[in-house]
Design an enzyme around this catalytic site. Structure first.
Site, PDB file in Angstrom:
ATOM      1  N   LYS A  70       5.649   9.083  19.038  1.00  0.00           N
ATOM      2  CA  LYS A  70       4.367   8.387  18.844  1.00  0.00           C
ATOM      3  C   LYS A  70       3.331   8.765  19.904  1.00  0.00           C
ATOM      4  CE  LYS A  70       2.163   5.805  16.115  1.00  0.00           C
ATOM      5  NZ  LYS A  70       2.358   5.531  14.672  1.00  0.00           N
ATOM      6  N   PHE A 119      -4.977   3.943  13.737  1.00  0.00           N
ATOM      7  CA  PHE A 119      -4.095   3.133  12.890  1.00  0.00           C
ATOM      8  C   PHE A 119      -2.792   3.862  12.598  1.00  0.00           C
ATOM      9  CE2 PHE A 119      -8.220   1.286  11.826  1.00  0.00           C
ATOM     10  CZ  PHE A 119      -7.932  -0.067  11.750  1.00  0.00           C
ATOM     11  N   ASP A 120      -1.699   3.146  12.728  1.00  0.00           N
ATOM     12  CA  ASP A 120      -0.439   3.608  12.168  1.00  0.00           C
ATOM     13  C   ASP A 120      -0.587   3.514  10.642  1.00  0.00           C
ATOM     14  OD1 ASP A 120       2.386   4.223  12.085  1.00  0.00           O
ATOM     15  OD2 ASP A 120       2.702   2.122  11.575  1.00  0.00           O
ATOM     16  N   LEU A 121       0.276   4.213   9.896  1.00  0.00           N
ATOM     17  CA  LEU A 121       0.186   4.170   8.427  1.00  0.00           C
ATOM     18  C   LEU A 121       1.199   3.192   7.825  1.00  0.00           C
ATOM     19  CD1 LEU A 121      -1.043   5.337   5.785  1.00  0.00           C
ATOM     20  CD2 LEU A 121       0.762   7.079   5.862  1.00  0.00           C
ATOM     21  N   ASP A 122       2.492   3.537   7.901  1.00  0.00           N
ATOM     22  CA  ASP A 122       3.546   2.715   7.282  1.00  0.00           C
ATOM     23  C   ASP A 122       3.653   1.360   7.960  1.00  0.00           C
ATOM     24  OD1 ASP A 122       4.287   4.832   5.561  1.00  0.00           O
ATOM     25  OD2 ASP A 122       5.573   5.695   7.104  1.00  0.00           O
TER      26      ASP A 122
END
Length: 215
Positions: A142, A7-10
Site C-alpha cells: 500500500k 481513495f482505496d477501491l475495494d
C-alpha cells in the site's frame, strides 16, 4: 488544509466482496484446497492477493503465484463485475470535485482492473489519477501504491496536503508510513477492532460522512 484525497477501491468506493471471494474460492478449488465458506475468504479483500494466498493457505511463493493465475481466470471475465459502488459514492465524488479537490484512486488491485471497474461504473471522470499494482506483482504494498500516486499528482513534496480514505488497517498503516493522515470507513471489509487499533484520523460510516468530513 487538504488539497488531494486518495481513495482505496475495494471496500471504500465499491462493494467488491462477492467477486473477490468467489474467485479465491475458484483458485483454491483448482489447487485442491476447496473452501465452501465464502465468509472466511473475506480476508482476501484489500491485502495484496499473492501475500494473502501464502498466509491463508500456507502456500509457497510459486504455488501462490499459480493461485493468482487461477484467480484471474475467473476474475477477468466474471468476478470483476460482481461488484457495485456503495450508496452515495458518486454523489460524494461529484461534490468533492465541485469543491476543487484533487482526487485519485490508490489500490493494491492491478491498475488494469481498477481502470476497468471505474469505467464500468462511470466513475473514471472524477479522478485525476488512477493507480494500482502491476500485473506482474510489483507495487502491491500500500505504501508503494501511495508513493506512486503522490509522484503522479506531483505532491510527493507536499504530503501535508494529501489524505487517504480506506477501509482496512493496510490503508491506515500504509498511509502513515508514507507520511499521510487517513480516514477509515467502517462500512467496508475492515473489522471495527482492526480500524480502532490502527488509529486513523477519524472513522466514518458512510459516503455522506466522508463528504461531511471534507466540506
Amino acid at each position: 488544509m487538504y488539497k488531494a484525497i486518495l481513495f482505496d477501491l475495494d471496500g471504500t468506493l465499491t462493494e467488491s466482496g462477492e467477486g473477490i471471494t468467489k474467485c479465491v474460492q475458484y483458485a483454491l478449488e483448482k489447487l485442491g484446497r476447496p473452501e465452501s465458506d465464502l465468509e472466511k475468504l473475506k480476508v482476501f479483500i484489500g491485502p495484496p492477493l499473492m501475500e494473502q494466498f501464502m498466509k491463508y493457505a500456507d502456500l509457497d511463493e510459486a504455488t501462490a503465484r499459480k493461485a493468482v493465475e487461477y484467480y484471474r481466470e475467473r476474475y477477468s471475465t466474471t468476478g470483476i463485475f460482481e461488484n457495485r459502488p456503495y450508496p452515495g459514492v458518486e454523489k460524494m465524488l461529484q461534490e468533492l470535485r465541485r469543491k476543487k479537490y484533487l482526487l485519485a484512486v490508490a489500490s493494491s488491485k492491478p491498475e488494469y482492473y481498477v481502470k476497468q471497474i471505474l469505467d464500468y461504473f462511470n466513475l473514471t471522470e472524477y479522478f485525476d489519477e488512477i493507480v494500482g499494482s502491476e500485473m506482474n506483482g510489483a507495487r502491491t504494498n500500500k505504501t508503494e501504491v501511495i508513493e506512486e500516486t503522490l509522484k503522479r499528482l506531483g505532491l510527493d513534496h507536499h504530503r501535508e496536503q494529501v489524505i487517504m480514505v480506506g477501509d482496512k488497517e493496510h490503508d491506515v498503516l500504509g498511509a502513515r508510513k508514507a507520511g499521510l493522515d487517513c480516514v477509515a470507513v467502517s462500512y467496508g471489509y475492515g473489522t471495527e477492532e482492526e480500524l480502532v487499533a490502527s488509529q486513523p484520523l477519524q472513522i466514518v460510516a458512510s459516503a455522506e460522512e466522508i463528504l461531511d468530513f471534507f466540506v
